[in-house]
Design a protein around this motif. Structure first.
Motif, PDB file in Angstrom:
ATOM      1  N   GLY A  66       0.768  -1.136   0.066  1.00  0.00           N
ATOM      2  CA  GLY A  66       0.024   0.026  -0.010  1.00  0.00           C
ATOM      3  C   GLY A  66       0.734   1.275   0.052  1.00  0.00           C
ATOM      4  N   GLN A  67       0.569   2.341   0.818  1.00  0.00           N
ATOM      5  CA  GLN A  67       1.303   3.359   1.186  1.00  0.00           C
ATOM      6  C   GLN A  67       2.130   3.575   2.382  1.00  0.00           C
ATOM      7  OE1 GLN A  67      -2.655   4.700   0.512  1.00  0.00           O
ATOM      8  NE2 GLN A  67      -1.894   3.564  -1.425  1.00  0.00           N
ATOM      9  N   SER A  68       2.448   2.185   2.832  1.00  0.00           N
ATOM     10  CA  SER A  68       2.873   2.264   3.988  1.00  0.00           C
ATOM     11  C   SER A  68       4.446   2.395   4.154  1.00  0.00           C
ATOM     12  CB  SER A  68       2.868   0.886   4.973  1.00  0.00           C
ATOM     13  OG  SER A  68       3.489  -0.074   3.908  1.00  0.00           O
ATOM     14  N   GLN A  69       4.741   2.875   5.529  1.00  0.00           N
ATOM     15  CA  GLN A  69       6.127   2.879   5.665  1.00  0.00           C
ATOM     16  C   GLN A  69       6.696   1.951   6.745  1.00  0.00           C
ATOM     17  OE1 GLN A  69       8.115   5.102   3.933  1.00  0.00           O
ATOM     18  NE2 GLN A  69       6.245   5.923   2.973  1.00  0.00           N
ATOM     19  N   ASN A  70       7.907   1.354   6.523  1.00  0.00           N
ATOM     20  CA  ASN A  70       8.398   0.060   7.192  1.00  0.00           C
ATOM     21  C   ASN A  70       9.885   0.657   7.335  1.00  0.00           C
ATOM     22  OD1 ASN A  70       8.820  -2.303   8.318  1.00  0.00           O
ATOM     23  ND2 ASN A  70       7.471  -3.215   7.114  1.00  0.00           N
ATOM     24  N   THR A  71      10.235   0.694   8.808  1.00  0.00           N
ATOM     25  CA  THR A  71      11.673   1.127   9.115  1.00  0.00           C
ATOM     26  C   THR A  71      12.020   0.030   9.844  1.00  0.00           C
ATOM     27  OG1 THR A  71      10.983   3.427   9.142  1.00  0.00           O
ATOM     28  CG2 THR A  71      12.990   2.714  10.245  1.00  0.00           C
ATOM     29  N   TYR A  72      13.352  -0.278   9.788  1.00  0.00           N
ATOM     30  CA  TYR A  72      14.039  -0.990  10.610  1.00  0.00           C
ATOM     31  C   TYR A  72      15.046  -0.325  11.377  1.00  0.00           C
ATOM     32  CZ  TYR A  72      17.584  -4.008  12.845  1.00  0.00           C
ATOM     33  OH  TYR A  72      18.523  -4.549  13.689  1.00  0.00           O
ATOM     34  N   ARG A  73      15.105   0.025  12.550  1.00  0.00           N
ATOM     35  CA  ARG A  73      15.961   0.525  13.539  1.00  0.00           C
ATOM     36  C   ARG A  73      16.750  -0.155  14.203  1.00  0.00           C
ATOM     37  NH1 ARG A  73      15.887   5.964  14.153  1.00  0.00           N
ATOM     38  NH2 ARG A  73      13.500   5.974  13.216  1.00  0.00           N
ATOM     39  N   GLY A  74      17.998  -0.324  14.431  1.00  0.00           N
ATOM     40  CA  GLY A  74      18.750  -1.350  15.242  1.00  0.00           C
ATOM     41  C   GLY A  74      20.029  -0.827  16.078  1.00  0.00           C
ATOM     42  N   LEU A  75      20.327  -1.085  17.136  1.00  0.00           N
ATOM     43  CA  LEU A  75      21.681  -1.059  17.590  1.00  0.00           C
ATOM     44  C   LEU A  75      22.566  -1.958  18.121  1.00  0.00           C
ATOM     45  CD1 LEU A  75      23.557   1.505  18.726  1.00  0.00           C
ATOM     46  CD2 LEU A  75      22.076   1.105  21.023  1.00  0.00           C
ATOM     47  N   VAL A  76      23.537  -2.133  17.640  1.00  0.00           N
ATOM     48  CA  VAL A  76      24.563  -3.315  18.116  1.00  0.00           C
ATOM     49  C   VAL A  76      25.571  -2.401  18.793  1.00  0.00           C
ATOM     50  CG1 VAL A  76      26.153  -5.146  17.748  1.00  0.00           C
ATOM     51  CG2 VAL A  76      24.045  -4.824  16.214  1.00  0.00           C
ATOM     52  N   LYS A  77      25.716  -2.595  20.182  1.00  0.00           N
ATOM     53  CA  LYS A  77      26.676  -1.915  21.008  1.00  0.00           C
ATOM     54  C   LYS A  77      27.556  -2.818  21.654  1.00  0.00           C
ATOM     55  CE  LYS A  77      26.793   1.607  24.511  1.00  0.00           C
ATOM     56  NZ  LYS A  77      26.155   2.566  25.267  1.00  0.00           N
ATOM     57  N   ILE A  78      28.774  -2.729  21.450  1.00  0.00           N
ATOM     58  CA  ILE A  78      29.836  -3.622  22.152  1.00  0.00           C
ATOM     59  C   ILE A  78      30.581  -2.776  23.058  1.00  0.00           C
ATOM     60  CG2 ILE A  78      31.820  -5.120  21.625  1.00  0.00           C
ATOM     61  CD1 ILE A  78      29.508  -6.005  19.963  1.00  0.00           C
ATOM     62  N   ASN A  79      30.456  -3.041  24.429  1.00  0.00           N
ATOM     63  CA  ASN A  79      30.996  -2.213  25.412  1.00  0.00           C
ATOM     64  C   ASN A  79      32.288  -2.581  25.623  1.00  0.00           C
ATOM     65  OD1 ASN A  79      28.498  -1.219  25.878  1.00  0.00           O
ATOM     66  ND2 ASN A  79      28.575  -1.675  28.110  1.00  0.00           N
ATOM     67  N   PRO A  80      33.144  -1.681  26.186  1.00  0.00           N
ATOM     68  CA  PRO A  80      34.650  -2.036  26.259  1.00  0.00           C
ATOM     69  C   PRO A  80      35.314  -3.401  26.648  1.00  0.00           C
ATOM     70  CG  PRO A  80      34.223   0.292  27.005  1.00  0.00           C
ATOM     71  CD  PRO A  80      32.926  -0.469  26.929  1.00  0.00           C
ATOM     72  N   LYS A  81      34.395  -3.763  27.751  1.00  0.00           N
ATOM     73  CA  LYS A  81      34.933  -5.032  28.436  1.00  0.00           C
ATOM     74  C   LYS A  81      34.398  -6.246  27.595  1.00  0.00           C
ATOM     75  CE  LYS A  81      35.854  -3.301  32.882  1.00  0.00           C
ATOM     76  NZ  LYS A  81      35.183  -2.900  34.242  1.00  0.00           N
ATOM     77  N   ALA A  82      33.406  -6.265  26.548  1.00  0.00           N
ATOM     78  CA  ALA A  82      32.954  -7.406  25.932  1.00  0.00           C
ATOM     79  C   ALA A  82      33.875  -7.842  25.132  1.00  0.00           C
ATOM     80  CB  ALA A  82      31.416  -6.917  25.342  1.00  0.00           C
ATOM     81  N   GLN A  83      34.703  -8.602  25.747  1.00  0.00           N
ATOM     82  CA  GLN A  83      35.881  -9.308  24.741  1.00  0.00           C
ATOM     83  C   GLN A  83      35.309 -10.453  23.763  1.00  0.00           C
ATOM     84  OE1 GLN A  83      38.652  -7.931  25.199  1.00  0.00           O
ATOM     85  NE2 GLN A  83      40.123  -9.072  23.855  1.00  0.00           N
ATOM     86  N   ASN A  84      35.714 -10.429  22.482  1.00  0.00           N
ATOM     87  CA  ASN A  84      35.318 -11.305  21.556  1.00  0.00           C
ATOM     88  C   ASN A  84      33.848 -11.545  21.406  1.00  0.00           C
ATOM     89  OD1 ASN A  84      37.900 -12.521  21.119  1.00  0.00           O
ATOM     90  ND2 ASN A  84      37.577 -13.522  23.218  1.00  0.00           N
ATOM     91  N   ALA A  85      33.056 -10.399  21.334  1.00  0.00           N
ATOM     92  CA  ALA A  85      31.538 -10.415  21.100  1.00  0.00           C
ATOM     93  C   ALA A  85      31.297 -10.476  19.511  1.00  0.00           C
ATOM     94  CB  ALA A  85      31.169  -8.948  21.354  1.00  0.00           C
ATOM     95  N   ARG A  86      30.319 -11.044  19.299  1.00  0.00           N
ATOM     96  CA  ARG A  86      30.048 -11.323  17.941  1.00  0.00           C
ATOM     97  C   ARG A  86      28.541 -10.950  17.931  1.00  0.00           C
ATOM     98  NH1 ARG A  86      31.599 -17.153  15.959  1.00  0.00           N
ATOM     99  NH2 ARG A  86      33.622 -17.012  16.033  1.00  0.00           N
ATOM    100  N   ASN A  87      28.243 -10.448  16.311  1.00  0.00           N
ATOM    101  CA  ASN A  87      26.838 -10.130  16.093  1.00  0.00           C
ATOM    102  C   ASN A  87      26.749 -10.280  14.604  1.00  0.00           C
ATOM    103  OD1 ASN A  87      25.538  -7.647  14.306  1.00  0.00           O
ATOM    104  ND2 ASN A  87      24.416  -8.218  16.124  1.00  0.00           N
ATOM    105  N   TYR A  88      25.615 -10.878  14.301  1.00  0.00           N
ATOM    106  CA  TYR A  88      25.379 -10.997  12.863  1.00  0.00           C
ATOM    107  C   TYR A  88      23.991 -10.564  12.658  1.00  0.00           C
ATOM    108  CZ  TYR A  88      23.710 -13.149   8.330  1.00  0.00           C
ATOM    109  OH  TYR A  88      23.265 -12.875   6.968  1.00  0.00           O
ATOM    110  N   SER A  89      23.970  -9.429  11.498  1.00  0.00           N
ATOM    111  CA  SER A  89      22.726  -8.846  11.334  1.00  0.00           C
ATOM    112  C   SER A  89      22.332  -9.085   9.982  1.00  0.00           C
ATOM    113  CB  SER A  89      22.565  -7.386  11.601  1.00  0.00           C
ATOM    114  OG  SER A  89      22.969  -7.256  12.896  1.00  0.00           O
ATOM    115  N   GLN A  90      20.952  -9.280   9.680  1.00  0.00           N
ATOM    116  CA  GLN A  90      20.453  -9.237   8.460  1.00  0.00           C
ATOM    117  C   GLN A  90      19.081  -8.833   8.296  1.00  0.00           C
ATOM    118  OE1 GLN A  90      20.049 -13.497   6.923  1.00  0.00           O
ATOM    119  NE2 GLN A  90      18.754 -12.615   5.596  1.00  0.00           N
TER     120      GLN A  90
END
Lengths: 258, 484
Positions: B369-393
């Motif tokens: 239709g005339q709709s609006q669809n927004t993806y809003r995301g935050l991936v935050k890796i803090n200083p102490k988060a050793q070996n953090a992993r993220n996959y976003s699609q």
């Protein structure tokens, strides 16, 4: 008579592609339609199948005596017109078996036949797949997703065997196939030749016709059938190219580029 | 997908009307519209709450007075008159709570029947325990006894306040503090009921827990609050479904969901949201402004959000994970469908705090239709988060030329050992795919449904079986006549 096309003119986005096609295909016959690139071969197959982007400007398409010009794509499919695609599309996330069962049941429903349950369907499709030497795991994958060229074409022939159409149109089935894949596909097609069915084989090259032997060969040029003959016409085309028919220059040899 | 579809006919198929838009005719006990400190006190009093609850509500209310409504989302709507909202509404017959289903108002039961909620034997067959929230009061809770055998607490929020105040005091606001954001703060002040779940140490909840939300009363804002606590080594799968009647007015829904997963615990939270989306011209519909957050508090804990959002005129929602424990895992699987004039601004936040934390984001947006669809995301890796992993699609599928898809992925990486991958695609539903399906005899509608549900497959696979079936059906209803 299975298919009668009378003075068919068709265009896409205002551009005229078919300019007066006449074609009669009887039960049991295999017709080959050959022609140079851009002559309208694929347009003809799409128009018979009823693809919306093509507009019929004039003429009629009779299928088993009924004028189907106003039928939707899916109605024509359910009536028994099958198109084997030159480039079968990929539909990610939709499992081949789920798709095929939905399609088969839609066609059966249209014809007033009972729908097949999952078990009945799986039995049927596995049998058909093994005839075509199609790996069973391809049935569990998304439609054509990650299939090789040969697998895609075999998947098309599998569908033809499953839907058992009255008219099968094979659009450039040989394109993108190596010789072994071509043989397998052709064998599959030949197994489906029957006195109750008609086939239209669309091809640029005569190579395919070594394996699927046509009863009638037509040459399409600039939206018209310019010559009709038997199999020897295809062989002659291989030798002499299209030029002598399409622009009258005898003896001009065009080697098919692969 | 290649060409854009040029099929004119598809547009002409009439859209299906919202199927759950009936209104139940029951007397209700409600406050007059408006919000002030007395209203907050009255809500607390009507619920016969202990002092600590009232104190918390009042803190929230006073804080809210100094808050500003957020405007950063990619949505637009006329100003909300917070003084014109009813903050408490309960079916009258509920004043003395029913002891069993037989005592429940038959009208209410009929409503649930129309919704297809398995309250009676169907519940047993389906193995689903339902805590149904009707406007503001929890009407009936099934399976409580079976669950009690395992020491599982599954009850309305109000009951939990009375029967398990120590758990409420410990965990309420521990993930979403009352100061969190405008709508969460408002909820903290006036929330009327909701669901409460506690899974004891080492217990694997033997059935899917389910809450069905439904807004019935005109001009009622539904402010429910859900708190799920999974103690060490436990597991729970929680399902949430929502519908609302058709109204010309917009209704506000500002819920808060808090999840707490302790050491080695897992919470799987699935939502199928089907609030009334408004009519074809964008009139009416729910404003769904919801704060959902989970805290992986303990090591090796895991929280998965799966959402299928087809309803609401406006969706503002970011189910998030705070990955505090080492080796903890956060997941977000989302399908958001917008049609006609719907607006959705949704996504997630993955906050990596602990070591070796892992998060996955799979977002599928479908706009029609005339709709609006927004993806809003935050991936935050803090200083102490050793070996953090993220996959976003993030994948978007467009059904028409008039709709919009937007993607705002944000990353804040403060530790060099992090591995982050992001993929995004936008595609239009293909004319060639449609033609292929139809040439095989499949109708236009079925072809659209098939292609779209294929697009959503990765997310649907995460849903419990019975929910996946419902989600597919909802998607079909939402998108009927949507291609153009």
């Amino acid at each position: 008579m299975i298919l009668e096309i009378k003075d068919l003119h068709a265009s896409v986005e205002g551009q005229k592609i078919l300019k007066g096609i006449n074609l009669n295909v009887k039960k049991g016959e295999v017709h080959a339609i050959m022609g140079p690139n851009g002559s309208g071969k694929s347009t003809l197959s799409n128009v018979i199948a009823g693809r919306d982007v093509f507009e019929i400007d004039q003429g009629q398409i009779l299928f088993q005596g009924k004028d189907v010009s106003d039928y939707s794509v899916e109605e024509r499919a359910c009536e028994g017109i099958f198109l084997s695609f030159q480039y079968p599309v990929e539909i990610p996330g939709v499992k081949n078996t789920v798709f095929l069962r939905a399609a088969l049941n839609a066609q059966r429903k249209y014809r007033g036949e009972s729908e097949l349950d999952t078990a009945e369907f799986l039995r049927l499709i596995k049998e058909k797949a093994s005839e075509l030497q199609l790996k069973p795991e391809l049935l569990q994958r998304s439609i054509n997703d990650g299939f090789s060229g040969g697998e895609k074409k075999r998947n098309e022939i599998l569908q033809m065997s499953l839907f058992n159409p009255t008219l099968a149109i094979l659009d450039e089935t040989d394109s993108g196939l190596d010789i072994d894949a071509l043989k397998t596909v052709a064998e599959g097609v030949n197994r489906l030749r029957s006195s109750e069915r008609a086939m239209i084989v669309i091809t640029h090259y005569q190579r395919l016709l070594d394996y699927i032997k046509p009863d009638v060969v037509h040459v399409l040029s600039d939206g018209k059938i310019v010559k009709t003959g038997d199999r020897s016409l295809a062989l002659e085309l291989e030798k002499r190219g299209y030029g002598w028919i399409t622009d009258g220059t005898e003896g001009k040899i065009q080697l098919p580029s692969m | 997908m290649s060409k854009s579809t040029s099929n004119k006919d598809i547009r002409d198929i009439t859209s299906k009307e919202y199927g759950y838009g009936f209104v139940t005719d029951i007397e209700s006990d409600k406050l007059d519209p408006g919000l002030n400190e007395d209203v907050v006190r009255m809500i607390s009093q009507k619920k016969n709450e202990p002092e600590f609850m009232l104190a918390w509500r009042l803190k929230a209310y006073r804080h809210w007075l100094n808050c500003k409504e957020p405007t950063w989302a990619n949505v637009s709507y006329p100003p909300i008159d917070y003084q014109n909202i009813v903050y408490y509404s309960a079916p009258k017959s509920q004043k003395d709570k029913p002891k069993s289903l037989d005592e429940v108002d038959p009208e209410i039961l009929k409503t649930y029947e129309k919704l297809g909620i398995p309250l009676h034997e169907r519940a047993i067959l389906a193995g689903v325990a339902v805590d149904a929230v009707f406007d503001s009061v929890s009407v009936a809770t099934t399976f409580k006894e079976t669950l009690a055998k395992h020491g599982i607490i599954f009850c309305s929020f109000s009951e939990a306040v009375h029967n398990h105040p120590e758990l409420i005091q410990k965990y309420l606001g521990s993930v979403v503090p009352y100061t969190d954001n405008y709508f969460a703060t408002l909820n903290s002040a006036v929330f009327s009921d909701g669901s409460f779940v506690y899974i004891p140490k080492g217990v694997r909840c033997p059935m899917e827990l389910s809450t069905y939300f439904r807004i019935n009363e005109l001009n009622t804002g539904q402010f429910e609050r859900t708190l799920v606590i999974a103690d060490e080594g436990s597991y729970v799968s929680y399902l949430e479904g929502c519908t609302a009647p058709m109204r010309d007015e917009n209704q506000l829904h500002a819920a808060v969901v808090e999840l707490v997963a302790l050491k080695d615990a897992q919470i799987k939270y699935s939502t199928v949201q089907n609030w009334y989306p408004g009519d074809k011209d964008g009139k009416g519909g729910i404003y769904n402004f919801v704060t959902k957050r989970g805290k992986c508090a303990g090591n090796r804990s895991k929280i998965s959000w799966t959402q299928v959002e087809t309803g609401s005129s406006i969706t503002w929602k970011y189910p998030s994970c705070i990955l505090q424990g080492d080796d903890s895992v956060g997941e977000f699987y989302s399908v958001a469908v917008t049609n006609n004039h719907q607006q959705a601004d949704t996504g997630t936040k993955m906050i990596h705090i602990g070591k070796n934390t892992k998060s996955t984001i799979i977002s599928k947006g479908i706009s029609a239709g005339q709709s609006q669809n927004t993806y809003r995301g935050l991936v935050k890796i803090n200083p102490k988060a050793q070996n953090a992993r993220n996959y976003s699609q993030c994948d978007s599928l467009l059904m028409t030329d008039q709709c919009g898809a937007h993607t705002f992925p944000k990353m804040e990486v403060k530790n060099n050992s992090a591995q982050i991958e992001h993929e995004a695609t936008t595609a239009k539903i293909g004319e060639d795919q449609m033609f292929y399906c139809k040439q095989r005899g499949i109708s236009e509608e079925d072809a659209v449904n098939m292609i779209v549900s294929g697009f959503c497959d990765e997310v649907f696979r995460e849903l419990p079986m019975e929910f996946a079936v419902e989600a597919k059906k909802l998607l079909e209803v939402s998108l009927e006549g949507a291609v153009g």
